[in-house]
Design a protein around this motif. Structure first.
Motif, mmCIF file in Angstrom:
data_model
loop_
_atom_site.group_PDB
_atom_site.id
_atom_site.type_symbol
_atom_site.label_atom_id
_atom_site.label_comp_id
_atom_site.label_asym_id
_atom_site.label_seq_id
_atom_site.Cartn_x
_atom_site.Cartn_y
_atom_site.Cartn_z
ATOM 1 N N HIS A 85 -3.196 18.669 -21.033
ATOM 2 C CA HIS A 85 -4.590 18.889 -20.651
ATOM 3 C C HIS A 85 -5.142 20.104 -21.406
ATOM 4 C CE1 HIS A 85 -3.673 15.981 -17.654
ATOM 5 N NE2 HIS A 85 -2.952 16.798 -16.920
ATOM 6 N N GLY A 86 -6.387 19.966 -21.850
ATOM 7 C CA GLY A 86 -7.044 21.073 -22.546
ATOM 8 C C GLY A 86 -7.009 20.954 -24.059
ATOM 9 N N ILE A 87 -6.220 20.041 -24.599
ATOM 10 C CA ILE A 87 -6.097 19.878 -26.046
ATOM 11 C C ILE A 87 -7.037 18.801 -26.574
ATOM 12 C CG2 ILE A 87 -4.532 19.376 -27.950
ATOM 13 C CD1 ILE A 87 -3.956 22.008 -26.515
ATOM 14 N N SER A 88 -7.126 17.684 -25.879
ATOM 15 C CA SER A 88 -7.939 16.560 -26.363
ATOM 16 C C SER A 88 -9.395 16.957 -26.572
ATOM 17 C CB SER A 88 -7.857 15.387 -25.374
ATOM 18 O OG SER A 88 -6.564 14.853 -25.331
ATOM 19 N N MET A 89 -9.925 17.753 -25.646
ATOM 20 C CA MET A 89 -11.336 18.126 -25.779
ATOM 21 C C MET A 89 -11.583 18.997 -27.008
ATOM 22 S SD MET A 89 -11.772 20.837 -22.634
ATOM 23 C CE MET A 89 -10.743 22.298 -22.460
ATOM 24 N N LYS A 90 -10.541 19.695 -27.484
ATOM 25 C CA LYS A 90 -10.674 20.494 -28.701
ATOM 26 C C LYS A 90 -10.556 19.627 -29.951
ATOM 27 C CE LYS A 90 -8.700 24.548 -26.397
ATOM 28 N NZ LYS A 90 -7.545 25.490 -26.339
ATOM 29 N N LEU A 91 -9.819 18.520 -29.849
ATOM 30 C CA LEU A 91 -9.607 17.644 -30.999
ATOM 31 C C LEU A 91 -10.727 16.631 -31.195
ATOM 32 C CD1 LEU A 91 -5.809 16.783 -30.531
ATOM 33 C CD2 LEU A 91 -6.804 18.532 -32.026
ATOM 34 N N MET A 92 -11.345 16.198 -30.114
ATOM 35 C CA MET A 92 -12.280 15.072 -30.198
ATOM 36 C C MET A 92 -13.472 15.303 -31.117
ATOM 37 S SD MET A 92 -11.587 12.140 -29.030
ATOM 38 C CE MET A 92 -13.248 11.489 -29.190
ATOM 39 N N PRO A 93 -14.101 16.465 -31.156
ATOM 40 C CA PRO A 93 -15.236 16.626 -32.076
ATOM 41 C C PRO A 93 -14.861 16.346 -33.534
ATOM 42 C CG PRO A 93 -15.261 18.376 -30.448
ATOM 43 C CD PRO A 93 -13.967 17.638 -30.257
ATOM 44 N N SER A 108 -4.676 12.337 -21.463
ATOM 45 C CA SER A 108 -4.785 13.587 -20.709
ATOM 46 C C SER A 108 -5.938 13.498 -19.709
ATOM 47 C CB SER A 108 -5.017 14.756 -21.662
ATOM 48 O OG SER A 108 -6.391 14.859 -22.027
ATOM 49 N N GLY A 109 -6.162 14.564 -18.979
ATOM 50 C CA GLY A 109 -7.230 14.588 -17.982
ATOM 51 C C GLY A 109 -8.568 15.075 -18.505
ATOM 52 N N ASP A 110 -8.683 15.295 -19.814
ATOM 53 C CA ASP A 110 -9.861 15.982 -20.338
ATOM 54 C C ASP A 110 -11.160 15.204 -20.231
ATOM 55 O OD1 ASP A 110 -8.201 18.048 -20.909
ATOM 56 O OD2 ASP A 110 -8.535 18.065 -23.071
ATOM 57 N N PHE A 111 -11.101 13.877 -20.236
ATOM 58 C CA PHE A 111 -12.339 13.102 -20.230
ATOM 59 C C PHE A 111 -12.431 12.130 -19.056
ATOM 60 C CE2 PHE A 111 -11.874 14.545 -24.601
ATOM 61 C CZ PHE A 111 -13.149 15.052 -24.854
ATOM 62 N N ARG A 112 -11.655 12.374 -18.021
ATOM 63 C CA ARG A 112 -11.716 11.511 -16.835
ATOM 64 C C ARG A 112 -12.887 11.893 -15.935
ATOM 65 N NH1 ARG A 112 -5.418 12.567 -15.472
ATOM 66 N NH2 ARG A 112 -4.504 11.460 -17.248
ATOM 67 N N LEU A 113 -13.205 13.152 -15.862
ATOM 68 C CA LEU A 113 -14.240 13.634 -14.946
ATOM 69 C C LEU A 113 -15.572 13.776 -15.675
ATOM 70 C CD1 LEU A 113 -12.146 16.365 -13.086
ATOM 71 C CD2 LEU A 113 -12.672 14.052 -12.304
ATOM 72 N N ALA A 151 -15.731 -0.561 -24.765
ATOM 73 C CA ALA A 151 -15.679 0.891 -24.973
ATOM 74 C C ALA A 151 -15.086 1.254 -26.325
ATOM 75 C CB ALA A 151 -14.850 1.533 -23.868
ATOM 76 N N GLN A 152 -15.555 2.366 -26.872
ATOM 77 C CA GLN A 152 -14.891 2.957 -28.038
ATOM 78 C C GLN A 152 -13.891 4.016 -27.599
ATOM 79 O OE1 GLN A 152 -17.416 4.849 -30.999
ATOM 80 N NE2 GLN A 152 -15.695 5.124 -32.424
ATOM 81 N N TYR A 153 -14.230 4.724 -26.519
ATOM 82 C CA TYR A 153 -13.368 5.788 -26.027
ATOM 83 C C TYR A 153 -12.992 5.514 -24.568
ATOM 84 C CZ TYR A 153 -15.368 8.225 -30.076
ATOM 85 O OH TYR A 153 -15.787 8.570 -31.343
ATOM 86 N N VAL A 154 -11.703 5.608 -24.267
ATOM 87 C CA VAL A 154 -11.217 5.361 -22.909
ATOM 88 C C VAL A 154 -10.412 6.556 -22.428
ATOM 89 C CG1 VAL A 154 -9.554 4.008 -21.548
ATOM 90 C CG2 VAL A 154 -11.214 2.852 -23.020
ATOM 91 N N ALA A 155 -10.686 6.970 -21.194
ATOM 92 C CA ALA A 155 -9.912 8.018 -20.517
ATOM 93 C C ALA A 155 -8.884 7.331 -19.628
ATOM 94 C CB ALA A 155 -10.830 8.913 -19.698
ATOM 95 N N ASN A 156 -7.629 7.401 -20.025
ATOM 96 C CA ASN A 156 -6.568 6.778 -19.240
ATOM 97 C C ASN A 156 -6.424 7.516 -17.904
ATOM 98 O OD1 ASN A 156 -5.009 4.518 -20.287
ATOM 99 N ND2 ASN A 156 -3.200 5.659 -19.632
ATOM 100 N N PRO A 157 -6.315 6.803 -16.785
ATOM 101 C CA PRO A 157 -6.189 7.477 -15.485
ATOM 102 C C PRO A 157 -4.902 8.283 -15.370
ATOM 103 C CG PRO A 157 -6.828 5.184 -15.214
ATOM 104 C CD PRO A 157 -6.432 5.353 -16.645
ATOM 105 N N GLY A 158 -4.912 9.233 -14.452
ATOM 106 C CA GLY A 158 -3.699 9.976 -14.151
ATOM 107 C C GLY A 158 -2.678 9.076 -13.463
ATOM 108 N N CYS A 159 -1.421 9.492 -13.505
ATOM 109 C CA CYS A 159 -0.354 8.671 -12.918
ATOM 110 C C CYS A 159 -0.522 8.544 -11.405
ATOM 111 C CB CYS A 159 1.011 9.250 -13.279
ATOM 112 S SG CYS A 159 1.216 11.006 -12.936
#
Length: 350
Positions: A85-93, A108-113, A151-159
């Motif tokens: 968590h916290g890495i994907s949001m830095k990589l996506m741009p 990760s949880g970065d784009f679920r909420l 969708a082009q982008y999917v946020a996989n749910p948490g376990c």
């Protein structure tokens, strides 16, 4: 972008050294419609994947590469983000700029909420890519299939969220919940990741059982968000207590509400209506079992009513259905493949 005929799509994994990333690499290597072209790891760059994940010896000669977004192959069709968590949001741009046509599935949880303030509350960090939050679709496959398809982008749910939503859906669908519902989910040690820490240390974990993050686990808001989006005027309390169990893989969830107006026949009919046609969801009698779904993308669910307590249960493999398997299932839908391709392994017993 639909792939037809015998053409295989080019897939890559960012962050493939952990348990979830290794499981994802295994699934993609055996997927008949996928060519896994790269797996990144800053820690293991230059080393063969099989030297870190020995079970992939004689399966692949791929080596880990550095996670340099600008150096990734431009013909990448789908990119999996299996990062903390916290890495994907830095990589996506940068991903959006370098690979504008690629589909992305973030584990990760970065784009679920959708709400960055709630993200900050539960993940204790500011969200740095808020402009992309609205472009991600929540990837609970069976309950959001049509949105995932386009969708082009999917946020996989948490376990935890996966097992809990699938257990709670029948309760809310048959109006069994009046005001609040109690949920207890027990997870194995692999859920804590592959880095050595006290909670995964064998002498501590092997014969121990405890609760943690009581009523404040970070998967709680994504569960609430899902049901608010699904049901009009949804306003209920979910009391979620996660627990750490003395086993390696799996999550067992028990959800319970009190309602004297609900009978077993009603609950079982709701379970059948929701899940009977679903390839990866087994409605069982009695209790689900973790061993029956271990290593697979399958889910076992069941329900019962006794003394006015309405109970719904689920069992999943946290690394497959709770992460990599569901990601591959979502990929199949996004590219127009058969949903079960590459995921046929049914589990094992014992």
């Amino acid at each position: 972008m639909l792939f037809k005929g015998k053409k295989r799509l080019n897939a890559g994994i960012i962050g493939g050294a952990g348990y979830g990333g290794a499981e994802l690499a295994k699934l993609l290597l055996f997927h008949p419609r996928v060519h896994l072209t790269f797996v990144t790891s800053r820690r293991y760059a230059g080393k063969q994947i099989s030297s870190v994940n020995r079970f992939l010896t004689k399966v692949t000669d791929l080596c880990f590469i550095e996670p340099d977004i600008e150096a990734l192959p431009l013909d990448t069709d789908v990119l999996f983000l299996a990062t903390p968590h916290g890495i994907s949001m830095k990589l996506m741009p940068d991903i959006v700029k370098v690979l504008p046509r690629a589909k992305v599935i973030d584990l990760s949880g970065d784009f679920r909420l959708k709400n960055p303030h709630i993200y900050r509350q539960y993940y204790d960090t500011e969200h740095t890519a808020t402009d992309l939050l609205g472009r991600f679709v929540y990837g609970l496959t069976e309950l959001n299939r049509e949105n995932i398809r386009s969708a082009q982008y999917v946020a996989n749910p948490g376990c935890f969220a996966t097992g809990i939503i699938l257990a709670l859906m029948p309760l809310f669908s048959c109006d069994a919940v009046r005001r609040e519902v109690s949920v207890v989910s027990v997870t194995g040690s692999s859920g804590a990741g592959e880095m050595h820490k006290e909670v995964t240390h064998h002498p501590v974990r092997a014969q121990n059982f405890k609760s943690y993050k009581i009523l404040e686990h970070q998967h709680t808001p994504e569960i609430e968000q899902f049901f608010k989006d699904r049901f009009r005027n949804w306003d209920y309390e979910i009391g979620f207590v996660p627990q750490s169990g003395p086993f390696v893989r799996g999550i067992f969830t028990t959800a319970m509400a009190y309602n004297e107006a609900i009978h077993t026949d009603t609950l079982k009919a709701t379970l059948e209506q929701l899940y009977k046609a679903e390839r990866f969801i087994r409605v069982v009698n009695g209790s689900p079992e973790i061993n029956a779904v271990q290593g697979s993308n399958y889910v076992e669910v069941s329900g019962m009513v006794k003394r006015n307590f309405v109970i719904s249960m689920s069992a999943i493999d946290n690394l497959v259905r709770g992460a990599s398997g569901q990601a591959v299932q979502n990929m199949n839908i996004m590219f127009g493949f058969e949903e079960h391709e590459g995921l046929e392994f049914p589990g094992m017993r014992p």
